[in-house]
Design an enzyme around this catalytic site. Sequence first.
Site, PDB file in Angstrom:
ATOM      1  N   LYS A 271      51.775  65.974  42.587  1.00  0.00           N
ATOM      2  CA  LYS A 271      52.424  66.549  43.710  1.00  0.00           C
ATOM      3  C   LYS A 271      51.649  68.227  43.903  1.00  0.00           C
ATOM      4  O   LYS A 271      51.400  68.316  45.032  1.00  0.00           O
ATOM      5  CB  LYS A 271      53.902  66.881  43.410  1.00  0.00           C
ATOM      6  CG  LYS A 271      54.618  67.601  44.412  1.00  0.00           C
ATOM      7  CD  LYS A 271      56.088  67.978  44.113  1.00  0.00           C
ATOM      8  CE  LYS A 271      56.905  68.910  45.048  1.00  0.00           C
ATOM      9  NZ  LYS A 271      58.267  69.179  44.778  1.00  0.00           N
TER      10      LYS A 271
ATOM     11  N   GLU B 180      47.081  67.696  32.528  1.00  0.00           N
ATOM     12  CA  GLU B 180      46.786  66.469  32.144  1.00  0.00           C
ATOM     13  C   GLU B 180      46.230  65.445  33.216  1.00  0.00           C
ATOM     14  O   GLU B 180      45.087  64.711  32.812  1.00  0.00           O
ATOM     15  CB  GLU B 180      48.142  65.481  31.510  1.00  0.00           C
ATOM     16  CG  GLU B 180      48.938  66.268  30.579  1.00  0.00           C
ATOM     17  CD  GLU B 180      49.784  67.388  31.086  1.00  0.00           C
ATOM     18  OE1 GLU B 180      49.697  68.067  31.986  1.00  0.00           O
ATOM     19  OE2 GLU B 180      50.611  67.770  29.948  1.00  0.00           O
TER      20      GLU B 180
ATOM     21  N   GLY C 238      59.565  65.959  42.148  1.00  0.00           N
ATOM     22  CA  GLY C 238      58.583  64.937  41.215  1.00  0.00           C
ATOM     23  C   GLY C 238      59.412  63.925  40.941  1.00  0.00           C
ATOM     24  O   GLY C 238      59.186  62.796  41.106  1.00  0.00           O
ATOM     25  N   ARG C 239      60.510  64.075  40.112  1.00  0.00           N
ATOM     26  CA  ARG C 239      61.373  62.903  39.667  1.00  0.00           C
ATOM     27  C   ARG C 239      62.055  62.063  40.566  1.00  0.00           C
ATOM     28  O   ARG C 239      62.701  61.142  40.540  1.00  0.00           O
ATOM     29  CB  ARG C 239      62.335  63.591  38.500  1.00  0.00           C
ATOM     30  CG  ARG C 239      63.321  64.791  38.831  1.00  0.00           C
ATOM     31  CD  ARG C 239      63.772  65.462  37.785  1.00  0.00           C
ATOM     32  NE  ARG C 239      64.731  66.506  38.154  1.00  0.00           N
ATOM     33  CZ  ARG C 239      64.102  67.662  38.245  1.00  0.00           C
ATOM     34  NH1 ARG C 239      62.902  68.095  38.036  1.00  0.00           N
ATOM     35  NH2 ARG C 239      64.831  69.043  38.513  1.00  0.00           N
TER      36      ARG C 239
ATOM     37  N   GLU D  98      65.682  66.411  32.963  1.00  0.00           N
ATOM     38  CA  GLU D  98      64.741  67.525  33.700  1.00  0.00           C
ATOM     39  C   GLU D  98      65.864  68.156  34.648  1.00  0.00           C
ATOM     40  O   GLU D  98      65.617  69.255  35.250  1.00  0.00           O
ATOM     41  CB  GLU D  98      63.481  67.088  34.365  1.00  0.00           C
ATOM     42  CG  GLU D  98      62.587  68.156  34.693  1.00  0.00           C
ATOM     43  CD  GLU D  98      61.260  67.678  34.923  1.00  0.00           C
ATOM     44  OE1 GLU D  98      60.324  67.920  34.021  1.00  0.00           O
ATOM     45  OE2 GLU D  98      60.999  67.061  36.015  1.00  0.00           O
TER      46      GLU D  98
ATOM     47  N   HIS E 265      68.717  45.642  16.397  1.00  0.00           N
ATOM     48  CA  HIS E 265      68.015  45.321  15.294  1.00  0.00           C
ATOM     49  C   HIS E 265      67.643  46.664  14.503  1.00  0.00           C
ATOM     50  O   HIS E 265      66.666  46.466  13.616  1.00  0.00           O
ATOM     51  CB  HIS E 265      67.233  44.201  15.123  1.00  0.00           C
ATOM     52  CG  HIS E 265      67.864  42.857  15.701  1.00  0.00           C
ATOM     53  ND1 HIS E 265      68.486  42.140  14.905  1.00  0.00           N
ATOM     54  CD2 HIS E 265      67.833  42.395  16.811  1.00  0.00           C
ATOM     55  CE1 HIS E 265      68.922  40.713  15.474  1.00  0.00           C
ATOM     56  NE2 HIS E 265      68.576  41.349  16.745  1.00  0.00           N
TER      57      HIS E 265
ATOM     58  N   LYS F 139      53.568  75.374  28.819  1.00  0.00           N
ATOM     59  CA  LYS F 139      52.350  75.162  29.673  1.00  0.00           C
ATOM     60  C   LYS F 139      51.471  76.450  29.537  1.00  0.00           C
ATOM     61  O   LYS F 139      50.395  76.343  29.104  1.00  0.00           O
ATOM     62  CB  LYS F 139      52.362  74.911  31.091  1.00  0.00           C
ATOM     63  CG  LYS F 139      53.179  73.622  31.379  1.00  0.00           C
ATOM     64  CD  LYS F 139      53.312  73.218  32.844  1.00  0.00           C
ATOM     65  CE  LYS F 139      54.153  72.095  33.195  1.00  0.00           C
ATOM     66  NZ  LYS F 139      54.294  72.184  34.763  1.00  0.00           N
TER      67      LYS F 139
HETATM   68  O1  F6P Z   1      56.009  69.365  34.027  1.00  0.00           O
HETATM   69  C1  F6P Z   1      57.123  69.023  34.834  1.00  0.00           C
HETATM   70  C2  F6P Z   1      56.576  68.537  36.020  1.00  0.00           C
HETATM   71  O2  F6P Z   1      56.468  69.593  36.918  1.00  0.00           O
HETATM   72  C3  F6P Z   1      57.374  67.556  36.557  1.00  0.00           C
HETATM   73  O3  F6P Z   1      58.667  68.083  37.109  1.00  0.00           O
HETATM   74  C4  F6P Z   1      56.472  66.702  37.407  1.00  0.00           C
HETATM   75  O4  F6P Z   1      57.073  65.421  37.935  1.00  0.00           O
HETATM   76  C5  F6P Z   1      55.669  66.650  36.788  1.00  0.00           C
HETATM   77  O5  F6P Z   1      55.280  67.927  35.792  1.00  0.00           O
HETATM   78  C6  F6P Z   1      54.190  66.250  37.339  1.00  0.00           C
HETATM   79  O6  F6P Z   1      53.939  67.396  38.371  1.00  0.00           O
HETATM   80  P1  F6P Z   1      52.726  66.722  39.275  1.00  0.00           P
HETATM   81  O7  F6P Z   1      53.247  65.663  40.246  1.00  0.00           O
HETATM   82  O8  F6P Z   1      52.736  68.356  40.344  1.00  0.00           O
HETATM   83  O9  F6P Z   1      51.576  66.714  38.907  1.00  0.00           O
END
Ligand code: F6P
Length: 535
Positions: free
Chosen positions: A206, A212, A267-268, A353, A384, A504
């Site tokens: 987003k 990452e 995002g979620r 979250e 199990h 972060k």
């Molecule tokens: O670090 C949490 C977060 O901001 C989430 O809320 C989000 O879904 C995820 O990182 C990924 O963010 P982006 O889509 O901006 O890479």
Amino acid sequence: MPDSNTRSAWQKLFAHAAQQRERHLRELFAEHPRRFEDFSLKSGDILMDFSKQRITPTTLDLLHELAVAADVTGWQRRMLAGEAINHTENRAVLHMALRTPESLATHPDGPAIAKEVAQGLARIAAFCSAIHTGAWRGHTGERITDVVNLGIGGSDLGPRMVVRALAAHQQPDLHVHFVSNMDGADLAPLLARLNHRSTLFIVASKTFGTQETLANARTARAWLLAQSHDPTAVHKHFVAVSSNVEAAAAFGIPAANVFQFRDWVGGRFSLWSSVGLAIALAIGFHHFEALLAGARRMDLHFLEAPARQNLPLTLALLDIWNINCIGAASHGIFPYSQSLELFPAYLQQLEMESTGKSVDRQGAPMERKSCPILWGSPGTNGQHSFFQLLHQGGQPIPCDFILLKHADFPLPGHHAQLLANGLAQSAALAFGQTAAEARAAGIPEALLPYRTFPGNQPSTTLLLERLTPQSLGQLLALYEHKVFCQGVLWNVNAFDQWGVELGKQMANTLLPCLAGESCPAHLDASTRGLLQALQ
Ligand code: F6P
């Protein structure tokens, strides 16, 4: 102040809980023979049985009084009218518009948003068709056979879970992979198996600023360029899904390859937006549309069904009862479906979250606990390993059992056994086994303490007709709306996530130390010691 609006409803609920808390489900079932009829609801493809919750009709009355006092319907109206109910980020919350544009009837820009959503979907449809028919090809003219979604959090968990869940609906000859972790162990083995001529990368972010995802995207781009020796190959092998077109362009992905979505999609909650591109590619656009249609069906139910018949509201209220009145601190999610194996992980982000917070909408410490720790795995596997603790661990742990009436991968005899186990576990957890019953079953006296089961473990069972894009859409929207209701009931902003920021920032300050540069003077002794050990 919203808290003063709900104070009396909470107090009544707590007073009732004080009398009710220790009552056993055996007793509640004995005194209320129509419990299943009175405590189950149906909407679309989902039957929700909450008769194994430790509630009485009075509990439900008081929970609904709380919902009225908290003004759940007023907050629904505010959300759909486009108010910035995510007040700490000054953002509206309009993911429902992605599948139910007519829900924005009172939004001043409703028609414009509906048009934009339709255009976005048309672009996804056209792109899917180009990939599936082979009209879109790699830089050497080969068909795309592999798609890699590079994203994390909401840009990974939702699409990954849906693609896994709908394995029975996969498109032939196209493999969709997901890479989220910056640990090279995620991307490297996959790259080693892929052919650069037939691989498409989706950079899903987003913000287009997530460490990452950018680390993985840069490595994938370098791999492509090193293999292809063609600087223009990126245009044929990279698309982006983002609300930040400029950052995607700066990365080298042309605007024509960017599938945008708006900042009013959290995002979620974003798998319904262009973040669902990987889903549409994996299962075909018509199935993606069916997923949206399923969510739409639940949206309409949520907006139109009376409170007493409303599944998301009821699910939210039951959580309030378990967490705030019974004292549950964790919540188990047990889909008796291997296809739904990633559902608990997806829900962890959706719920933890959203409501894993202890400060209310007014910035004050919350008076009550909110989100429990969510965890789970598919049945029967969990039986199990950790079910022992659920049966005899002595802690109240409410559970959601998700059962499918019909198997998505039928094998003779398997599904009946799976269902029998799911039903048996929820019943065993609810009713347990007394010493007298154990004795009658021939358990020796010396073993009785070990062979009795206290029971009284509350659960809700969601029974889906079958696992289809339609029913999955309903299930996901059910939980999304549950989270919305919980945010209102706890008076918490369910749409921001400031808690993820501190770590972060600290990672960014530690990166230079790992490269041997000087470390910040204020570093704590533990982190400093570990850094030294790493050097
Ligand atoms: O670090 C949490 C977060 O901001 C989430 O809320 C989000 O879904 C995820 O990182 C990924 O963010 P982006 O889509 O901006 O890479």
